[in-house]
Design a protein around this motif. Structure first.
Motif, short mmCIF file in Angstrom:
data_model
loop_
_atom_site.label_atom_id
_atom_site.label_comp_id
_atom_site.label_asym_id
_atom_site.label_seq_id
_atom_site.Cartn_x
_atom_site.Cartn_y
_atom_site.Cartn_z
N LYS A 94 10.29 -13.06 -7.51
CA LYS A 94 11.38 -13.37 -6.58
C LYS A 94 11.96 -14.73 -6.94
O LYS A 94 11.24 -15.64 -7.31
CB LYS A 94 10.83 -13.47 -5.16
N ALA A 95 13.28 -14.88 -6.79
CA ALA A 95 13.94 -16.15 -7.05
C ALA A 95 14.91 -16.46 -5.91
O ALA A 95 15.50 -15.54 -5.33
CB ALA A 95 14.69 -16.11 -8.37
N THR A 96 15.08 -17.73 -5.61
CA THR A 96 16.05 -18.16 -4.62
C THR A 96 17.32 -18.55 -5.34
O THR A 96 17.28 -19.34 -6.28
CB THR A 96 15.50 -19.37 -3.83
N VAL A 97 18.45 -17.97 -4.92
CA VAL A 97 19.72 -18.21 -5.62
C VAL A 97 20.77 -18.76 -4.66
O VAL A 97 20.69 -18.59 -3.45
CB VAL A 97 20.26 -16.92 -6.29
N CYS A 98 21.77 -19.41 -5.24
CA CYS A 98 22.90 -19.97 -4.48
C CYS A 98 23.88 -18.86 -4.16
O CYS A 98 24.19 -18.02 -5.01
CB CYS A 98 23.58 -21.05 -5.32
N LYS A 99 24.41 -18.84 -2.95
CA LYS A 99 25.38 -17.81 -2.53
C LYS A 99 26.74 -18.03 -3.18
O LYS A 99 27.50 -17.10 -3.36
CB LYS A 99 25.56 -17.83 -1.01
N HIS A 100 27.06 -19.30 -3.54
CA HIS A 100 28.38 -19.62 -4.09
C HIS A 100 28.48 -19.33 -5.59
O HIS A 100 29.37 -18.63 -6.05
CB HIS A 100 28.74 -21.08 -3.85
N CYS A 101 27.52 -19.88 -6.37
CA CYS A 101 27.62 -19.77 -7.82
C CYS A 101 26.60 -18.83 -8.46
O CYS A 101 26.73 -18.50 -9.64
CB CYS A 101 27.51 -21.17 -8.46
N GLY A 102 25.59 -18.39 -7.71
CA GLY A 102 24.59 -17.47 -8.24
C GLY A 102 23.49 -18.12 -9.05
O GLY A 102 22.63 -17.45 -9.60
N GLU A 103 23.48 -19.46 -9.13
CA GLU A 103 22.46 -20.21 -9.87
C GLU A 103 21.14 -20.21 -9.12
O GLU A 103 21.11 -20.27 -7.89
CB GLU A 103 22.95 -21.65 -10.07
N THR A 104 20.02 -20.10 -9.83
CA THR A 104 18.71 -20.15 -9.18
C THR A 104 18.42 -21.57 -8.72
O THR A 104 18.69 -22.54 -9.43
CB THR A 104 17.58 -19.67 -10.13
N LEU A 105 17.85 -21.67 -7.52
CA LEU A 105 17.56 -22.99 -6.95
C LEU A 105 16.14 -23.42 -7.23
O LEU A 105 15.24 -22.67 -7.32
CB LEU A 105 17.80 -22.97 -5.44
#
Length: 105
Positions: A94-105
């Motif tokens: 599982k990965a946490t991603v940004c809603k705006h740019c899709g980059e993993t946090l």
């Protein structure tokens, strides 16, 4: 076990209150109480007594705790406050991603 949407070391922005709009690095997280401490935000004055001989007392300013629901994580890539989304990677993690740019946090 309670989980929070922010972790120690993340950059977060305050959503409401007297410190609204200010950013800071998260110094500590208490998931049981749902509180976070941000660097340089919500400064409180603590009156301390000298405990040992030679130690000085006085008024010390330090960071106070905020409710975790009042802060939002900031994406390091697009530099915008974002609600974290969860995504499954190819390897099954599982990965946490940004809603705006899709980059993993």
């Amino acid at each position: 076990m309670n989980t929070l949407h922010v972790k120690k070391g993340d950059t977060a922005v305050v959503l409401s209150g007297k410190e609204k709009g200010k950013r800071g690095k998260i110094l500590s997280v208490d998931p049981k109480k749902g509180m976070v401490v941000l660097e340089g935000i919500n400064m409180v004055k603590c009156h301390t007594k000298p405990r040992r001989q030679g130690e000085t007392g006085g008024i010390i300013e330090r960071e106070g705790a905020l409710r975790a629901c009042k802060v939002m994580r900031v994406c390091p890539k697009c530099d915008k406050p974002t609600r974290p989304a969860h995504k499954l990677l190819e390897n099954g993690a599982k990965a946490t991603v940004c809603k705006h740019c899709g980059e993993t946090l």
